[in-house]
Design a protein around this motif. Structure first.
Motif, PDB file in Angstrom:
ATOM      1  N   HIS A  69       0.718  -1.329  -0.046  1.00  0.00           N
ATOM      2  CA  HIS A  69       0.026  -0.001  -0.081  1.00  0.00           C
ATOM      3  C   HIS A  69       0.783   1.012  -0.109  1.00  0.00           C
ATOM      4  O   HIS A  69       0.688   2.286  -0.555  1.00  0.00           O
ATOM      5  CB  HIS A  69      -0.841  -0.185   1.269  1.00  0.00           C
ATOM      6  CG  HIS A  69      -2.099   0.622   1.154  1.00  0.00           C
ATOM      7  ND1 HIS A  69      -3.278   0.094   1.096  1.00  0.00           N
ATOM      8  CD2 HIS A  69      -2.268   1.963   0.899  1.00  0.00           C
ATOM      9  CE1 HIS A  69      -4.153   1.090   0.959  1.00  0.00           C
ATOM     10  NE2 HIS A  69      -3.791   2.293   1.050  1.00  0.00           N
ATOM     11  N   ALA A  70       2.188   1.214   0.808  1.00  0.00           N
ATOM     12  CA  ALA A  70       2.880   2.357   0.845  1.00  0.00           C
ATOM     13  C   ALA A  70       3.558   2.535  -0.661  1.00  0.00           C
ATOM     14  O   ALA A  70       3.558   3.772  -1.031  1.00  0.00           O
ATOM     15  CB  ALA A  70       4.078   2.074   1.878  1.00  0.00           C
ATOM     16  N   GLY A  71       3.888   1.410  -1.057  1.00  0.00           N
ATOM     17  CA  GLY A  71       4.544   1.321  -2.513  1.00  0.00           C
ATOM     18  C   GLY A  71       3.637   2.277  -3.672  1.00  0.00           C
ATOM     19  O   GLY A  71       4.129   3.218  -4.274  1.00  0.00           O
ATOM     20  N   VAL A  72       2.317   1.729  -3.699  1.00  0.00           N
ATOM     21  CA  VAL A  72       1.604   1.997  -4.595  1.00  0.00           C
ATOM     22  C   VAL A  72       1.197   3.463  -4.533  1.00  0.00           C
ATOM     23  O   VAL A  72       0.817   4.514  -5.454  1.00  0.00           O
ATOM     24  CB  VAL A  72       0.245   1.140  -4.811  1.00  0.00           C
ATOM     25  CG1 VAL A  72      -0.389   1.413  -3.771  1.00  0.00           C
ATOM     26  CG2 VAL A  72      -0.524   1.716  -6.241  1.00  0.00           C
ATOM     27  N   SER A  73       0.906   4.027  -3.319  1.00  0.00           N
ATOM     28  CA  SER A  73       0.691   5.516  -2.895  1.00  0.00           C
ATOM     29  C   SER A  73       1.601   6.372  -3.218  1.00  0.00           C
ATOM     30  O   SER A  73       1.572   7.514  -3.900  1.00  0.00           O
ATOM     31  CB  SER A  73       0.315   5.469  -1.383  1.00  0.00           C
ATOM     32  OG  SER A  73       1.420   5.506  -0.633  1.00  0.00           O
ATOM     33  N   ASN A  78       1.252  14.559   8.452  1.00  0.00           N
ATOM     34  CA  ASN A  78       1.969  13.333   8.398  1.00  0.00           C
ATOM     35  C   ASN A  78       3.142  12.952   7.260  1.00  0.00           C
ATOM     36  O   ASN A  78       3.965  12.035   7.443  1.00  0.00           O
ATOM     37  CB  ASN A  78       1.254  11.955   8.746  1.00  0.00           C
ATOM     38  CG  ASN A  78       0.355  12.006   9.908  1.00  0.00           C
ATOM     39  OD1 ASN A  78       0.984  12.244  10.949  1.00  0.00           O
ATOM     40  ND2 ASN A  78      -0.984  11.530   9.895  1.00  0.00           N
ATOM     41  N   PHE A  79       2.935  14.033   6.312  1.00  0.00           N
ATOM     42  CA  PHE A  79       3.693  13.907   5.284  1.00  0.00           C
ATOM     43  C   PHE A  79       3.602  12.667   4.564  1.00  0.00           C
ATOM     44  O   PHE A  79       4.788  11.886   4.076  1.00  0.00           O
ATOM     45  CB  PHE A  79       5.399  14.180   5.646  1.00  0.00           C
ATOM     46  CG  PHE A  79       5.644  15.614   6.223  1.00  0.00           C
ATOM     47  CD1 PHE A  79       5.588  16.717   5.800  1.00  0.00           C
ATOM     48  CD2 PHE A  79       5.549  15.438   7.647  1.00  0.00           C
ATOM     49  CE1 PHE A  79       5.538  17.840   6.326  1.00  0.00           C
ATOM     50  CE2 PHE A  79       5.872  16.939   8.198  1.00  0.00           C
ATOM     51  CZ  PHE A  79       5.908  18.070   7.759  1.00  0.00           C
ATOM     52  N   THR A  80       2.467  12.392   4.129  1.00  0.00           N
ATOM     53  CA  THR A  80       2.138  11.136   3.530  1.00  0.00           C
ATOM     54  C   THR A  80       1.393  11.308   2.259  1.00  0.00           C
ATOM     55  O   THR A  80       0.520  12.421   2.291  1.00  0.00           O
ATOM     56  CB  THR A  80       1.368   9.951   4.145  1.00  0.00           C
ATOM     57  OG1 THR A  80       0.170  10.714   4.837  1.00  0.00           O
ATOM     58  CG2 THR A  80       2.480   9.622   5.440  1.00  0.00           C
ATOM     59  N   PRO A  81       1.207  10.843   1.025  1.00  0.00           N
ATOM     60  CA  PRO A  81       0.320  11.040  -0.056  1.00  0.00           C
ATOM     61  C   PRO A  81      -1.022  10.427   0.496  1.00  0.00           C
ATOM     62  O   PRO A  81      -1.758   9.302  -0.287  1.00  0.00           O
ATOM     63  CB  PRO A  81       0.950  10.012  -1.145  1.00  0.00           C
ATOM     64  CG  PRO A  81       1.655   9.063  -0.333  1.00  0.00           C
ATOM     65  CD  PRO A  81       2.208   9.551   1.086  1.00  0.00           C
ATOM     66  N   ALA A  82      -1.728  11.179   1.230  1.00  0.00           N
ATOM     67  CA  ALA A  82      -3.039  10.722   1.863  1.00  0.00           C
ATOM     68  C   ALA A  82      -4.009  10.411   0.859  1.00  0.00           C
ATOM     69  O   ALA A  82      -4.830   9.256   0.934  1.00  0.00           O
ATOM     70  CB  ALA A  82      -3.465  11.891   3.033  1.00  0.00           C
ATOM     71  N   TYR A  83      -4.271  10.998   0.019  1.00  0.00           N
ATOM     72  CA  TYR A  83      -5.285  10.968  -1.006  1.00  0.00           C
ATOM     73  C   TYR A  83      -5.070   9.653  -1.766  1.00  0.00           C
ATOM     74  O   TYR A  83      -6.098   8.751  -1.828  1.00  0.00           O
ATOM     75  CB  TYR A  83      -5.559  12.158  -2.218  1.00  0.00           C
ATOM     76  CG  TYR A  83      -5.990  13.435  -1.607  1.00  0.00           C
ATOM     77  CD1 TYR A  83      -6.426  13.394  -0.291  1.00  0.00           C
ATOM     78  CD2 TYR A  83      -5.837  14.571  -2.389  1.00  0.00           C
ATOM     79  CE1 TYR A  83      -6.802  14.771   0.269  1.00  0.00           C
ATOM     80  CE2 TYR A  83      -6.132  15.722  -1.649  1.00  0.00           C
ATOM     81  CZ  TYR A  83      -6.484  15.838  -0.626  1.00  0.00           C
ATOM     82  OH  TYR A  83      -7.100  17.102   0.113  1.00  0.00           O
ATOM     83  N   ASN A  84      -3.899   9.412  -2.166  1.00  0.00           N
ATOM     84  CA  ASN A  84      -3.527   7.986  -2.827  1.00  0.00           C
ATOM     85  C   ASN A  84      -3.626   6.920  -2.068  1.00  0.00           C
ATOM     86  O   ASN A  84      -4.155   5.799  -2.362  1.00  0.00           O
ATOM     87  CB  ASN A  84      -1.955   8.144  -3.316  1.00  0.00           C
ATOM     88  CG  ASN A  84      -1.905   9.389  -4.359  1.00  0.00           C
ATOM     89  OD1 ASN A  84      -2.938   9.580  -5.169  1.00  0.00           O
ATOM     90  ND2 ASN A  84      -0.645   9.788  -4.465  1.00  0.00           N
ATOM     91  N   ILE A  85      -3.406   7.147  -0.833  1.00  0.00           N
ATOM     92  CA  ILE A  85      -3.628   5.932   0.459  1.00  0.00           C
ATOM     93  C   ILE A  85      -4.894   5.560   0.445  1.00  0.00           C
ATOM     94  O   ILE A  85      -5.308   4.261   0.387  1.00  0.00           O
ATOM     95  CB  ILE A  85      -2.954   6.365   1.722  1.00  0.00           C
ATOM     96  CG1 ILE A  85      -1.450   6.426   1.755  1.00  0.00           C
ATOM     97  CG2 ILE A  85      -3.447   5.448   2.881  1.00  0.00           C
ATOM     98  CD1 ILE A  85      -0.804   7.308   2.757  1.00  0.00           C
ATOM     99  N   TRP A  86      -5.970   6.808   0.528  1.00  0.00           N
ATOM    100  CA  TRP A  86      -7.353   6.198   0.496  1.00  0.00           C
ATOM    101  C   TRP A  86      -7.705   5.652  -0.641  1.00  0.00           C
ATOM    102  O   TRP A  86      -8.528   4.519  -0.697  1.00  0.00           O
ATOM    103  CB  TRP A  86      -8.080   7.570   0.655  1.00  0.00           C
ATOM    104  CG  TRP A  86      -8.269   8.106   2.112  1.00  0.00           C
ATOM    105  CD1 TRP A  86      -7.626   8.971   2.756  1.00  0.00           C
ATOM    106  CD2 TRP A  86      -8.906   7.480   3.037  1.00  0.00           C
ATOM    107  NE1 TRP A  86      -7.874   9.031   4.331  1.00  0.00           N
ATOM    108  CE2 TRP A  86      -8.690   7.962   4.368  1.00  0.00           C
ATOM    109  CE3 TRP A  86      -9.861   6.173   3.315  1.00  0.00           C
ATOM    110  CZ2 TRP A  86      -9.294   7.708   5.343  1.00  0.00           C
ATOM    111  CZ3 TRP A  86     -10.556   5.851   4.415  1.00  0.00           C
ATOM    112  CH2 TRP A  86     -10.310   6.371   5.591  1.00  0.00           C
ATOM    113  N   LEU A  87      -7.239   6.152  -1.942  1.00  0.00           N
ATOM    114  CA  LEU A  87      -7.688   5.818  -3.345  1.00  0.00           C
ATOM    115  C   LEU A  87      -7.098   4.088  -3.374  1.00  0.00           C
ATOM    116  O   LEU A  87      -7.840   3.351  -3.747  1.00  0.00           O
ATOM    117  CB  LEU A  87      -7.143   6.419  -4.399  1.00  0.00           C
ATOM    118  CG  LEU A  87      -7.370   5.788  -5.912  1.00  0.00           C
ATOM    119  CD1 LEU A  87      -8.703   6.038  -6.154  1.00  0.00           C
ATOM    120  CD2 LEU A  87      -6.471   6.607  -7.038  1.00  0.00           C
ATOM    121  N   ALA A  88      -6.036   4.009  -2.948  1.00  0.00           N
ATOM    122  CA  ALA A  88      -5.472   2.467  -2.969  1.00  0.00           C
ATOM    123  C   ALA A  88      -6.541   1.730  -2.038  1.00  0.00           C
ATOM    124  O   ALA A  88      -6.687   0.341  -2.484  1.00  0.00           O
ATOM    125  CB  ALA A  88      -4.168   2.418  -2.533  1.00  0.00           C
TER     126      ALA A  88
END
Length: 467
Positions: free
Chosen positions: A316-320, A344-354
């Motif tokens: 999940h971390a990789g694809v985001s 948190n300096f994370t690609p939050a929208y991509n994490i939710w999409l994945a």
């Protein structure tokens, strides 16, 4: 010095990971216990030579890991194969490789949801499978929103316990073989069965080269994860030194575990796997029951649920992060895919999409998803090897002495050829679905580039990004 925002004040990824943390994320992604899930299908397709198929896959993966190391040193970006091909060959080629890699990266978390669902269904057959799929997807999203360092720390104990369980499992099989028994009973009473030490799991009168390569093609799925570490380039300290070592060591460590374990498993389960397993494509629950009994099965399956979650969280971390880099470049809508959470300096929208895409696991089979992942992985592996030749060899002209010719031409060429051999045995289902996915990507690329009149957009990396 680590900075959390770019020169325009926009939040960006931060460098916090060290070597052991990156290796842990890689091993968690690979999930060593996956050898129990794929054993049946690979034993069938390789004609009972699973460790040899693992060895073939490992050689191809190690050669390719060297190429990943070269490209990371040159382009320390989270875009992985997408960025390397974009910079070394052509932006449009880079987009197509990134698009194909999305197939691999997007489906990898889904595989772990499917596996966890299989284990949970075996333990709780009366619970609707959608309960597990939704709960597991939400858990992956929640942990990844906390940040990549939290992911590494969460996975470290799980990886160590996985290796311990595989060790105990292999010891049980070793003890039974030492006592003269396999899954069919007394070895002495079976004229065609082998004892504890034999070359038959690697090579026998029934060996077929094409079958070995078919098995290796499936097992490329088992190694997917070593390459995804390149997507952590912008979150790893001393990227150019740490990541190449981490990628090679992750592939090597997992390969050694796979080969040793499946050697003993192949001796214990000789012959056609259909005589042991009702579900040849989903063998872990049955293998655990046959080897260790009902209590051992329930304990390990309970833990296996956690291990596949650790793998899924890493995937999940990789694809985001791949989607983030493609969004930052502008080849995917930047406002959504290029967003980094300032908290948190994370690609939050991509994490939710994945996480939302992971819900489609309820409609797909494990075998089908594994086949599609192999297509995306082989595409990325092939082009990363070519990128080394194009970038170092042709663009930089580093083919003037024996060392450079070996490093930047011969080794990546061998990597490309070994991956090419795996392409020859890709399943029709995987090939057709992968080509269909690529066709959609070509149509989107044509629209984005105004009929290929201009190259796909690129992010202009600068030295400040490496601080």
């Amino acid at each position: 010095m680590t900075t959390h925002r770019d020169t325009h004040g926009v939040a960006k990824l931060q460098k916090t990971l060290v070597l052991w943390q990156v290796i842990i994320i890689g091993l968690a992604y690979i999930q060593p216990m996956t050898l129990l899930d794929t054993f049946g299908m690979v034993s069938r397709d390789s004609v009972q030579h699973v460790p040899t198929s693992y060895l073939i896959a490992l050689i191809a993966v190690l050669l390719t890991s060297i190429s990943y190391g070269h490209m990371i040193r040159k382009h320390p970006s989270s875009g992985s194969a997408y960025t390397y091909v974009q910079k070394s060959i052509h932006p449009n080629a880079g987009f197509m490789v990134g698009w194909s890699s999305l197939l691999d990266y997007l489906l990898s978390p889904m595989v772990n949801i499917l596996l966890a669902n299989i284990y949970l269904t075996a333990l709780f057959p009366d619970v609707n499978h959608w309960v597990w799929i939704v709960a597991l997807s939400l858990l992956m999203v929640g942990i990844n929103l906390r940040g990549v360092r939290f992911v590494a720390n969460f996975n470290s104990l799980i990886v160590l316990l996985q290796v311990l369980i595989i060790g105990i499992f292999t010891w049980i099989i070793y003890s039974k073989l030492l006592a003269g028994e396999n899954a069919l009973g007394k070895i002495a009473e079976q004229s065609a069965a082998d004892g504890l030490w034999s070359l038959s799991p690697f090579w026998s009168a029934n060996t077929e080269i094409a079958a070995l390569i078919t098995g290796a093609t499936i097992l490329c799925f088992s190694f997917t994860g070593f390459d995804s570490l390149s997507s952590l380039a912008e979150e790893t300290k001393d990227t150019k030194k740490t990541l190449p070592r981490a990628i090679f060591l992750t592939a090597l460590i997992s390969g050694i575990i796979f080969i040793i374990s499946t050697y003993f498993m192949q001796l214990y389960f000789p012959g056609n796997p259909e005589q042991y397993f009702e579900l040849v494509d989903e063998t872990q629950p049955e293998i655990l029951l046959l080897v260790g009994g009902a209590f051992f099965q329930s304990v390990v399956l309970s833990f296996a649920i956690i291990t596949v979650m650790a793998s899924g969280i890493s995937a999940h971390a990789g694809v985001s992060r791949l989607m983030y880099v493609m969004g930052r470049d502008g080849v995917l809508p930047k406002k959504f895919f290029g967003y980094i959470s300032p908290k948190n300096f994370t690609p939050a929208y991509n994490i939710w999409l994945a996480g939302v895409i992971g819900l489609t696991a309820g409609f797909l089979s494990l075998e089908f998803v594994v086949a599609l992942i192999s297509f995306g992985a082989l595409t990325a592996f092939s082009f990363v090897n070519l990128s080394v030749i194009c970038s170092y060899g042709f663009r930089d002209g580093r083919l003037k002495n024996a060392k450079d010719i070996l490093n930047y031409f011969i080794v990546p060429l061998l990597g490309f050829i070994s991956i090419g051999a795996l392409w020859l045995e890709v399943e029709d289902t995987s090939l057709k679905a992968g080509i269909a996915w690529a066709a959609v990507g070509i149509v989107y690329l044509a629209w984005m580039t105004k009929g290929f009149k201009k190259p796909a957009p690129q992010y202009q990396h600068n030295e400040h990004d490496e601080d």
